[in-house]
Design a protein around this motif. Sequence first.
Motif, PDB file in Angstrom:
ATOM      1  N   SER A  74       0.838  -1.202   0.000  1.00  0.00           N
ATOM      2  CA  SER A  74       0.000   0.000   0.000  1.00  0.00           C
ATOM      3  C   SER A  74       0.873   1.252   0.000  1.00  0.00           C
ATOM      4  N   PHE A  75       2.022   1.206   0.705  1.00  0.00           N
ATOM      5  CA  PHE A  75       2.943   2.344   0.668  1.00  0.00           C
ATOM      6  C   PHE A  75       3.457   2.547  -0.751  1.00  0.00           C
ATOM      7  N   LEU A  76       3.896   1.472  -1.388  1.00  0.00           N
ATOM      8  CA  LEU A  76       4.449   1.572  -2.737  1.00  0.00           C
ATOM      9  C   LEU A  76       3.405   2.093  -3.719  1.00  0.00           C
ATOM     10  N   GLU A  77       2.179   1.608  -3.629  1.00  0.00           N
ATOM     11  CA  GLU A  77       1.114   2.081  -4.508  1.00  0.00           C
ATOM     12  C   GLU A  77       0.840   3.571  -4.287  1.00  0.00           C
ATOM     13  N   ALA A  78       0.772   3.990  -3.021  1.00  0.00           N
ATOM     14  CA  ALA A  78       0.494   5.395  -2.715  1.00  0.00           C
ATOM     15  C   ALA A  78       1.642   6.294  -3.169  1.00  0.00           C
ATOM     16  N   ALA A  79       2.869   5.856  -2.945  1.00  0.00           N
ATOM     17  CA  ALA A  79       4.028   6.671  -3.338  1.00  0.00           C
ATOM     18  C   ALA A  79       4.104   6.819  -4.851  1.00  0.00           C
ATOM     19  N   LYS A  80       3.846   5.755  -5.573  1.00  0.00           N
ATOM     20  CA  LYS A  80       3.947   5.817  -7.032  1.00  0.00           C
ATOM     21  C   LYS A  80       2.738   6.498  -7.673  1.00  0.00           C
ATOM     22  N   ALA A  81       1.631   6.604  -6.943  1.00  0.00           N
ATOM     23  CA  ALA A  81       0.460   7.310  -7.456  1.00  0.00           C
ATOM     24  C   ALA A  81       0.551   8.814  -7.189  1.00  0.00           C
ATOM     25  N   ASP A  82       1.416   9.220  -6.273  1.00  0.00           N
ATOM     26  CA  ASP A  82       1.573  10.625  -5.901  1.00  0.00           C
ATOM     27  C   ASP A  82       2.575  11.284  -6.847  1.00  0.00           C
ATOM     28  N   VAL A  83       2.154  12.335  -7.526  1.00  0.00           N
ATOM     29  CA  VAL A  83       3.003  13.010  -8.511  1.00  0.00           C
ATOM     30  C   VAL A  83       4.309  13.492  -7.882  1.00  0.00           C
ATOM     31  N   ALA A  84       4.258  13.984  -6.660  1.00  0.00           N
ATOM     32  CA  ALA A  84       5.456  14.507  -6.013  1.00  0.00           C
ATOM     33  C   ALA A  84       6.401  13.406  -5.549  1.00  0.00           C
ATOM     34  N   LEU A  85       5.875  12.231  -5.271  1.00  0.00           N
ATOM     35  CA  LEU A  85       6.695  11.153  -4.704  1.00  0.00           C
ATOM     36  C   LEU A  85       7.144  10.104  -5.715  1.00  0.00           C
ATOM     37  N   ARG A  86       6.496  10.026  -6.853  1.00  0.00           N
ATOM     38  CA  ARG A  86       6.720   8.896  -7.762  1.00  0.00           C
ATOM     39  C   ARG A  86       8.130   8.792  -8.326  1.00  0.00           C
ATOM     40  N   LEU A  87       8.868   9.868  -8.349  1.00  0.00           N
ATOM     41  CA  LEU A  87      10.216   9.825  -8.911  1.00  0.00           C
ATOM     42  C   LEU A  87      11.286   9.433  -7.894  1.00  0.00           C
ATOM     43  N   ILE A  88      10.900   9.283  -6.636  1.00  0.00           N
ATOM     44  CA  ILE A  88      11.868   8.881  -5.613  1.00  0.00           C
ATOM     45  C   ILE A  88      12.171   7.395  -5.801  1.00  0.00           C
ATOM     46  N   PRO A  89      13.444   7.035  -5.912  1.00  0.00           N
ATOM     47  CA  PRO A  89      13.786   5.627  -6.056  1.00  0.00           C
ATOM     48  C   PRO A  89      13.426   4.842  -4.784  1.00  0.00           C
TER      49      PRO A  89
END
Length: 101
Positions: A74-89
């Motif tokens: 759920s963390f990974l899905e939320a992070a990758k769905a967030d425009v500001a967070l999705r580019l963080i490796p």
Amino acid sequence: MNRELVDKKSVLLVGGDSACATLIGHTLQEMGLADDFRAARDARSALAHLRQHGVHNSWVILLDLEMADGTAFSFLEAAKADVALRLIPVVVLAGGESVAT
């Protein structure tokens, strides 16, 4: 490894117990690979931390796949769905069980 050539990062560990977080944090800082190391015990606090402190291009996230509360995906899905967070490796950490054959 030439440590002068490595860009230092802000590292966020998501999940893991406090002993694991301490070990990882000390190791990264000893090696000169992390200027700032933080740990969050669950997905909700990790997302809140990232959003509160602002996202910049030096973040790297270490994600414990076997989080006690089961919120790694759920963390990974939320992070990758967030425009500001999705580019963080995101580096996914997973321990394996030994199986004797």
